[in-house]
Design an enzyme around this catalytic site. Structure first.
Site, PDB file in Angstrom:
ATOM      1  N   ASN A  62      -3.621   6.050  -0.582  1.00 15.36           N
ATOM      2  CA  ASN A  62      -4.415   5.948   1.080  1.00 15.36           C
ATOM      3  C   ASN A  62      -3.951   4.435   2.020  1.00 15.36           C
ATOM      4  O   ASN A  62      -4.259   4.026   1.599  1.00 15.36           O
ATOM      5  CB  ASN A  62      -6.127   5.246   0.318  1.00 15.36           C
ATOM      6  CG  ASN A  62      -6.952   5.081   2.328  1.00 15.36           C
ATOM      7  OD1 ASN A  62      -6.486   5.557   2.433  1.00 15.36           O
ATOM      8  ND2 ASN A  62      -7.904   4.590   1.766  1.00 15.36           N
ATOM      9  N   TRP A  63      -3.042   5.301   3.141  1.00 18.78           N
ATOM     10  CA  TRP A  63      -2.300   4.418   3.822  1.00 18.78           C
ATOM     11  C   TRP A  63      -2.828   4.088   5.113  1.00 18.78           C
ATOM     12  O   TRP A  63      -2.159   3.364   5.924  1.00 18.78           O
ATOM     13  CB  TRP A  63      -0.825   5.256   3.898  1.00 18.78           C
ATOM     14  CG  TRP A  63       0.119   5.537   3.372  1.00 18.78           C
ATOM     15  CD1 TRP A  63      -0.257   4.804   1.973  1.00 18.78           C
ATOM     16  CD2 TRP A  63       1.250   6.379   3.213  1.00 18.78           C
ATOM     17  NE1 TRP A  63       1.332   4.896   1.044  1.00 18.78           N
ATOM     18  CE2 TRP A  63       1.418   6.045   2.055  1.00 18.78           C
ATOM     19  CE3 TRP A  63       1.449   6.992   3.974  1.00 18.78           C
ATOM     20  CZ2 TRP A  63       2.582   6.938   1.020  1.00 18.78           C
ATOM     21  CZ3 TRP A  63       2.728   8.188   3.875  1.00 18.78           C
ATOM     22  CH2 TRP A  63       3.303   7.350   1.989  1.00 18.78           C
ATOM     23  N   LYS A  64      -4.268   4.639   4.918  1.00 16.48           N
ATOM     24  CA  LYS A  64      -5.553   4.456   6.049  1.00 16.48           C
ATOM     25  C   LYS A  64      -4.489   3.967   7.372  1.00 16.48           C
ATOM     26  O   LYS A  64      -4.291   4.898   7.664  1.00 16.48           O
ATOM     27  CB  LYS A  64      -5.973   2.629   5.625  1.00 16.48           C
ATOM     28  CG  LYS A  64      -6.385   2.584   4.506  1.00 16.48           C
ATOM     29  CD  LYS A  64      -6.823   1.011   4.328  1.00 16.48           C
ATOM     30  CE  LYS A  64      -7.187   0.836   3.033  1.00 16.48           C
ATOM     31  NZ  LYS A  64      -8.001   0.098   2.551  1.00 16.48           N
ATOM     32  N   HIS A 117     -15.298   7.079   2.144  1.00 11.17           N
ATOM     33  CA  HIS A 117     -15.122   5.951   2.194  1.00 11.17           C
ATOM     34  C   HIS A 117     -15.702   4.784   2.320  1.00 11.17           C
ATOM     35  O   HIS A 117     -16.004   4.983   3.174  1.00 11.17           O
ATOM     36  CB  HIS A 117     -12.852   5.754   2.339  1.00 11.17           C
ATOM     37  CG  HIS A 117     -12.427   4.892   2.295  1.00 11.17           C
ATOM     38  ND1 HIS A 117     -12.678   4.101   2.811  1.00 11.17           N
ATOM     39  CD2 HIS A 117     -11.397   4.647   1.031  1.00 11.17           C
ATOM     40  CE1 HIS A 117     -11.480   2.878   2.209  1.00 11.17           C
ATOM     41  NE2 HIS A 117     -10.789   3.216   1.373  1.00 11.17           N
ATOM     42  N   GLU A 138     -14.321   2.561   3.947  1.00 16.76           N
ATOM     43  CA  GLU A 138     -14.712   2.102   5.089  1.00 16.76           C
ATOM     44  C   GLU A 138     -15.377   3.294   6.470  1.00 16.76           C
ATOM     45  O   GLU A 138     -15.753   3.230   7.063  1.00 16.76           O
ATOM     46  CB  GLU A 138     -13.396   1.713   5.417  1.00 16.76           C
ATOM     47  CG  GLU A 138     -12.860   1.347   5.168  1.00 16.76           C
ATOM     48  CD  GLU A 138     -11.444   0.760   4.457  1.00 16.76           C
ATOM     49  OE1 GLU A 138     -10.694   2.003   4.840  1.00 16.76           O
ATOM     50  OE2 GLU A 138     -10.972  -0.083   3.432  1.00 16.76           O
ATOM     51  N   GLU A 140     -15.207   3.076  -6.484  1.00 15.32           N
ATOM     52  CA  GLU A 140     -14.416   2.437  -5.199  1.00 15.32           C
ATOM     53  C   GLU A 140     -15.620   1.172  -5.231  1.00 15.32           C
ATOM     54  O   GLU A 140     -15.897   1.263  -4.189  1.00 15.32           O
ATOM     55  CB  GLU A 140     -13.877   2.334  -4.252  1.00 15.32           C
ATOM     56  CG  GLU A 140     -12.729   3.893  -4.934  1.00 15.32           C
ATOM     57  CD  GLU A 140     -11.520   3.462  -3.431  1.00 15.32           C
ATOM     58  OE1 GLU A 140     -10.599   3.107  -3.417  1.00 15.32           O
ATOM     59  OE2 GLU A 140     -12.225   4.212  -2.078  1.00 15.32           O
ATOM     60  N   GLY A 164      -9.979  -4.068  -1.105  1.00 17.70           N
ATOM     61  CA  GLY A 164      -8.574  -5.142   0.231  1.00 17.70           C
ATOM     62  C   GLY A 164      -9.284  -6.518  -0.033  1.00 17.70           C
ATOM     63  O   GLY A 164      -8.424  -7.104   0.957  1.00 17.70           O
ATOM     64  N   SER A 172      -8.187  -3.072  -5.513  1.00 16.46           N
ATOM     65  CA  SER A 172      -7.567  -4.049  -5.140  1.00 16.46           C
ATOM     66  C   SER A 172      -6.197  -3.625  -6.433  1.00 16.46           C
ATOM     67  O   SER A 172      -6.072  -4.818  -7.967  1.00 16.46           O
ATOM     68  CB  SER A 172      -7.682  -5.624  -5.612  1.00 16.46           C
ATOM     69  OG  SER A 172      -8.550  -5.814  -4.321  1.00 16.46           O
ATOM     70  N   GLY A 184      -4.613   1.172  -1.566  1.00 17.16           N
ATOM     71  CA  GLY A 184      -5.051   1.596  -0.941  1.00 17.16           C
ATOM     72  C   GLY A 184      -3.681   0.219  -0.476  1.00 17.16           C
ATOM     73  O   GLY A 184      -2.416   0.279  -0.618  1.00 17.16           O
ATOM     74  N   GLY A 185      -3.104  -0.796  -0.066  1.00 16.53           N
ATOM     75  CA  GLY A 185      -2.933  -2.016   0.146  1.00 16.53           C
ATOM     76  C   GLY A 185      -1.819  -1.805  -0.152  1.00 16.53           C
ATOM     77  O   GLY A 185       0.310  -1.705   0.011  1.00 16.53           O
TER      78      GLY A 185
HETATM   79  C1  PEP Z   1      -9.469   1.726  -0.862  1.00 18.44           C
HETATM   80  O1  PEP Z   1      -8.620   1.341   0.216  1.00 18.44           O
HETATM   81  O2  PEP Z   1      -9.561   2.417  -1.393  1.00 18.44           O
HETATM   82  C2  PEP Z   1      -8.555   0.719  -1.272  1.00 18.44           C
HETATM   83  C3  PEP Z   1      -9.266   0.449  -2.486  1.00 18.44           C
HETATM   84  O3  PEP Z   1      -7.435  -0.702  -0.974  1.00 18.44           O
HETATM   85  P1  PEP Z   1      -7.702  -1.874  -1.653  1.00 18.44           P
HETATM   86  O4  PEP Z   1      -6.676  -0.871  -2.707  1.00 18.44           O
HETATM   87  O5  PEP Z   1      -6.633  -2.402  -0.701  1.00 18.44           O
HETATM   88  O6  PEP Z   1      -8.018  -2.953  -2.888  1.00 18.44           O
END
Ligand code: PEP
Length: 252
Positions: free
Chosen positions: A9-11, A98, A100, A171, A177, A216, A237-238
């Site tokens: 997920n590149w947000k 998600h 967010e 999640e 994050g 994470s 994500g990150g």
């Molecule tokens: C996400 O955005 O779905 C996510 C899991 O982010 P991260 O890996 O940065 O925690």
């Protein structure tokens, strides 16, 4: 049997050029090494979907998804994007729910249920994201929250091919994050619970619905997470923004 889904997920990161470069680098780092039981799903911002789809071409094991869509065919919805527009770009998957979207954009269970239904109906495959906040966990509400998020979004969905069209991503909000990964026993407990709830909704078809973990995930924790029972992939994500680190997750 479905492959393990390694989703990025590149947000709200990456221009078209940056997204193309990361995709190319990732394909080269994983070339000839991607296990046959794994697939990679890249989820860039809307503006880079067509470029990423074109870069991937017909390469097996790679797919493209969207981070969001609006549940209508078309119409006066300024700023929104429909499932048909995404399909037209070569995008076959979309995230729904998600954290967010739930927390920053106040998307509630009822609206998310509309999205799941409409997205599936128009031909998108859906990754439904669910998860509890830290307060909810501390208050012993894990099961109640997951149950509500799953049943409100998925009740009354009667597709025979549901296992190839629906993925659930667990999640925990407090792990997204933050660098804080859920403990393996927490992941196991939540995934077992999600599987049992899916069985109540979809009977035996639920056995093949993939359940991803997100929160994470990094190259150094992927191997202990991906080998857990009922973990059928990860949503990252990150650590997915750099091809080098995501390739280590994909292959890890
Ligand atoms: C996400 O955005 O779905 C996510 C899991 O982010 P991260 O890996 O940065 O925690």
């Amino acid at each position: 049997m479905n492959k393990k889904c390694m989703a990025a997920n590149w947000k709200m990161f990456k221009t078209r050029q940056e997204a193309e470069e990361t995709t190319r680098e990732l394909m080269s780092l994983t070339a000839a090494k991607l296990p046959s039981d794994r697939e990679v799903l890249l989820i860039p911002p809307f503006t880079a979907i067509a470029s990423v789809a074109a870069t991937i071409g017909s390469k097996t094991g790679f797919g493209v998804g969207a981070q969001n869509f609006y549940p209508a065919e078309n119409g006066a919805y300024t700023g929104e994007i429909s499932p048909d527009m995404l399909l037209d770009l070569g995008c076959s998957w979309a995230l729904v729910g998600h954290s967010e979207r739930r927390h920053l954009f106040h998307e509630d269970n009822e609206f998310l249920a509309q999205k799941v239904r409409f997205g599936l109906e128009r031909g998108l495959n859906i990754i439904l994201c669910i998860g509890e906040t830290l307060n909810e966990r501390k208050n012993g509400q894990l099961a109640t929250i997951l149950n509500k998020q799953l049943t409100s979004a998925l009740s009354d969905i009667g597709y025979t091919d549901i296992a190839s069209r629906l993925v659930v991503a667990y999640e925990p909000v407090w792990a997204i994050g933050t660098g804080e990964v859920a403990r393996t026993e927490d992941i196991r407990e939540a995934h077992d619970y999600v599987r049992s709830e899916l069985k109540k909704i979809f009977s035996s078809a639920a056995d093949s619905i993939r359940i991803l973990y997100g929160g994470s995930v990094k190259p150094d924790n992927i191997s202990e997470i991906i080998t857990l029972d009922n973990v059928d992939g990860v949503l990252v994500g990150g650590a997915s923004l750099q091809a080098e680190s995501f390739s280590r997750i994909v292959l890890g």
